[in-house]
Design a protein around this motif. Structure first.
Motif, PDB file in Angstrom:
ATOM      1  N   LEU A  35       0.825  -1.202   0.000  1.00  0.00           N
ATOM      2  CA  LEU A  35       0.000   0.000   0.000  1.00  0.00           C
ATOM      3  C   LEU A  35       0.863   1.258   0.000  1.00  0.00           C
ATOM      4  N   PHE A  39       1.004   4.065  -2.849  1.00  0.00           N
ATOM      5  CA  PHE A  39       0.646   5.446  -2.523  1.00  0.00           C
ATOM      6  C   PHE A  39       1.765   6.382  -2.955  1.00  0.00           C
ATOM      7  N   THR A  90      -8.448  -2.141   1.879  1.00  0.00           N
ATOM      8  CA  THR A  90      -9.501  -1.147   1.662  1.00  0.00           C
ATOM      9  C   THR A  90      -9.364  -0.016   2.672  1.00  0.00           C
ATOM     10  N   THR A  93      -6.386   2.094   1.834  1.00  0.00           N
ATOM     11  CA  THR A  93      -6.622   2.982   0.692  1.00  0.00           C
ATOM     12  C   THR A  93      -7.392   4.207   1.131  1.00  0.00           C
ATOM     13  N   CYS A  96      -5.108   6.498   2.868  1.00  0.00           N
ATOM     14  CA  CYS A  96      -4.281   7.206   1.886  1.00  0.00           C
ATOM     15  C   CYS A  96      -5.068   8.346   1.259  1.00  0.00           C
ATOM     16  N   THR A 348     -15.004  -1.306  -6.102  1.00  0.00           N
ATOM     17  CA  THR A 348     -13.635  -0.776  -6.048  1.00  0.00           C
ATOM     18  C   THR A 348     -13.106  -0.515  -7.453  1.00  0.00           C
TER      19      THR A 348
END
Lengths: 395, 298
Positions: A35, A39, A90, A93, A96, A348
């Motif tokens: 992740l 990002f 999830t 995200t 982020c 998503t």
């Protein structure tokens, strides 16, 4: 028969996951690293503006993508670990997305991301109509326009606050969508596509022509930004020592609406409505024979889908403060269909595709007039590469 | 007044009919909507204009120059149509219709933007020449431009040759067979791939003629004229019942007639032209859900 094999296939992958035999903390760390890297890549991509940098960035992305493909093929355990930590991914995200404005250098980028969120909101709405219920709606932009104008007019002419305009816009869009839903009850497939397309033509031309109400080609201006307990959305957002540009206010508002909508959509898909919609999508005759009122279901699908569009329109109108008929182009309906299809009819996926569809043309702006040319090529490539594997819904 | 409107309606209807034929042919064969067809409609007059610019110095008689323009435009557009079929349609033969629709939008974007970028001064409307120098004659009280007579004649020739190809030739028999049942046709030894490819050539060529008609009639062309033409052509094809060639032709003329009459006779008709056209269309579809001219409900 098909459904059966699907369920069995899923069951098998779940056992494979349990057999993967990696400790929980390893997979959590792997997901977190994944992740953070993603990002960082996204932030870098959003920050760069020079042509040469963007080109080398794109080349780097391609290399990374190919590398990732072979890495996962060689070590399937990686994708299994990531699949197991879906919930964590999830949540990460979302974190982020919340953190994003702190990393952005350009207020305009935050604005673009907010627009992407609005586009994603529309994508989710269209996904209800076409993805859940299998009704081909080619004029989704009409609900967006209706929502934007309803909200703007309630605000400017009647002086209603934004927080009242937002739900009203959704309601008005849902009610007016029934105008097209009733004729649409009798037609199917390509003919339904044409009816909805025609409806969007009618709506936009009515907006252009009814100058007394909508201001015609002049548009509506002076739409006030939201105001939360005296806090104006057009003032910079102060959080302790950090000051974010005022665009961040709208960004967080859109993000909140998007998260709510995603939750609603995922609940909706598993609800009684969602299951009956799926049945209708697969076989209308069998569903009707099972004693289900198709008319009610179709009206519900249109109304629910349209209300998302209305809310998205309201957000747009209050964010920009000015709308005119040229904002709502027919090709956007088709782009939305592309978003839903590229997102593979998943929540998503649709959100990711919508954000990509907004950010990519913005990034390609450095290529000036080549922008849409390149975009078209990318879309063509994606469709040719993935098209055959996309879920075949009724339409 | 009415006769004047009728002439306009026939000219407008010819454009819609010529672009609608492609939609209905492709739909009948492959069950898909090809929005890239609109881009091919737009490329036709651009090719013709290029030929005109090259050929105007050669001192050809005007009629011959126009014929040359049309011939080159038809061949080039047809070739592009066949290319589109190779690149974007064939690989997706088994994909759901919506996947192909989106692919065709991508192709449309690429073609449209290519004209915008590569055609000199492509971002602005281009003046399309009128070989008859705006001359006209009066018939009773009706003023008819020579160009309008010419356009109607061209459309007639195109339609008659289409009819001839479909009913009298080997290719036409193959087209009808593949439209009726592709698998069955293949079993009877018809080369389906080649038939589809040639159908794309025919459809694209007719669309190019339609585009040239629009250019000559209105005197200007622009890179983005294809989208609205595609919508209108699709509408005409649906009015006629998708898959039915003669229905599409009739649908095109019906659409032209409705548009001209609404803008001519209703108060504020021009402003509400599309509202009335699409409103009528929706109403018609409600009562004939598979197309207004379709004989049987499929």
């Amino acid at each position: 028969m098909n459904d059966m094999s699907g369920v069995q296939g899923q069951a098998r992958t779940f056992t494979a996951n349990d057999d993967a035999d990696i400790p929980r903390y390893v997979s959590v760390v792997a997901a977190a690293v994944f992740l953070v890297v993603l990002f960082a890549i996204a932030i870098i991509g959003l920050r760069i503006t020079q042509t040469a940098l963007i080109l080398s960035y794109a080349a780097g992305l391609v290399v990374l993508g190919i590398g990732w493909y072979f890495l996962v093929k060689r070590f399937p355990v990686i994708s299994q670990a990531l699949m197991r930590e879906r919930t964590l991914l999830t949540a990460g995200t979302l974190a982020c997305a919340i953190a994003y404005p702190f990393f952005a250098t350009d207020p305009y980028q935050i604005h673009v991301m907010a627009l992407g969120g609005i586009f994603a909101l529309m994508g989710l709405g269209l996904n209800v109509t076409i993805g859940f219920a299998g009704l081909a709606d080619f004029g989704y932009i009409a609900y967006y326009a209706i929502g934007a104008y309803a909200s703007a007019l309630f605000n400017v002419k009647l002086g209603l606050p934004f927080w009242l305009c937002l739900p009203l816009a959704g309601l008005v869009a849902a009610c007016l969508s029934l105008l097209v839903a009733f004729p649409a009850l009798r037609v199917k497939g390509h003919y339904l596509a044409l009816v909805t397309l025609g409806f969007s033509f009618i709506v936009i031309q009515m907006i252009t022509n009814l100058e007394k109400i909508t201001g015609g080609t002049q548009g509506v201006f002076g739409i006030r930004a939201p105001n939360l307990f005296g806090y104006e959305f057009h003032t910079p957002l102060k959080l302790g020592t950090v000051t974010l540009p005022y665009q961040a206010n709208f960004y967080y508002l859109v993000l909140l609406m998007l998260v709510l909508s995603a939750i609603v959509c995922s609940r909706l898909g598993r609800s009684r409505w969602g299951r009956v919609w799926a049945a209708m999508r697969n076989d209308e005759v069998a569903t009707e024979a099972a004693g289900i009122n198709l008319m009610k279901l179709k009206l519900l699908a249109f109304g629910t889908g349209a209300s998302f569009g209305g809310i998205a329109g309201s957000l747009y109108a209050h964010m920009i403060g000015y709308i005119d008929p040229t904002t709502f182009r027919f090709i956007e309906s088709i782009f939305l269909l592309a978003v839903v299809a590229v997102g593979n009819w998943r929540i998503t996926g649709v959100i990711a595709a919508a954000v990509l569809f907004t950010v990519l043309p913005e990034k390609l702006r450095v290529f000036n007039e080549w922008r849409l040319f390149i975009f078209g090529f990318i879309l063509l490539g994606v469709m040719l590469a993935r098209g055959r594997r996309m879920i075949s819904s009724r339409y | 007044m009415l006769s004047q409107q009728l002439v306009n309606a026939i000219v407008l209807g010819s454009m819609y009919a010529l672009i609608a034929v492609g939609f209905t042919l492709y739909f009948g064969m492959l069950n898909l909507i090809n929005l890239a067809h609109g881009a091919i409609y737009m490329i036709g007059p651009f090719v013709a204009l290029s030929v005109y610019k090259l050929g105007v110095g050669l001192d050809l008689p005007p009629l011959m120059l126009v014929m040359l323009m049309a011939a080159v435009a038809v061949v080039v557009s047809g070739a592009i149509g066949v290319g589109v079929e190779r690149v974007a349609v064939k690989p997706l033969r088994r994909a759901p219709p919506i996947v192909f629709l989106i692919t065709s939008v991508a192709v449309y974007l690429v073609l449209e933007e290519a004209v915008l970028i590569f055609y000199p001064d492509g971002a602005n409307p281009q003046v399309f020449p009128d070989p008859f120098k705006l001359q006209s004659f009066t018939l009773g009280s009706t003023v008819i431009g020579y160009v309008q007579v010419f356009l109607i004649a061209v459309a007639l020739v195109a339609i008659v040759s289409l009819h001839f190809v479909i009913t009298r030739t080997e290719l036409g028999r193959a087209i009808r067979a593949v439209t009726a049942d592709a698998t069955g046709a293949q079993m009877m030894g018809i080369d389906v791939d080649r038939t589809v490819s040639r159908t794309f050539f025919i459809g694209s060529g007719l669309a190019a003629i339609g585009g040239i008609l629009e250019g000559m009639n209105f005197g200007s062309i622009m890179f983005n004229m294809g989208f609205i033409a595609a919508i209108k052509g699709f509408t005409a094809a649906v009015i006629g019942g998708l898959g039915n060639v003669y229905g599409a032709l009739a649908g095109g003329y019906i659409l032209g007639l409705i548009e001209v009459l609404t803008s001519g006779y209703l108060p504020q008709g021009t402003a509400y032209k599309n509202v009335i056209t699409f409103g009528l269309l929706i109403l018609c579809l409600v009562f004939r859900p598979t197309g207004i001219l379709s004989r049987s409900t499929r």
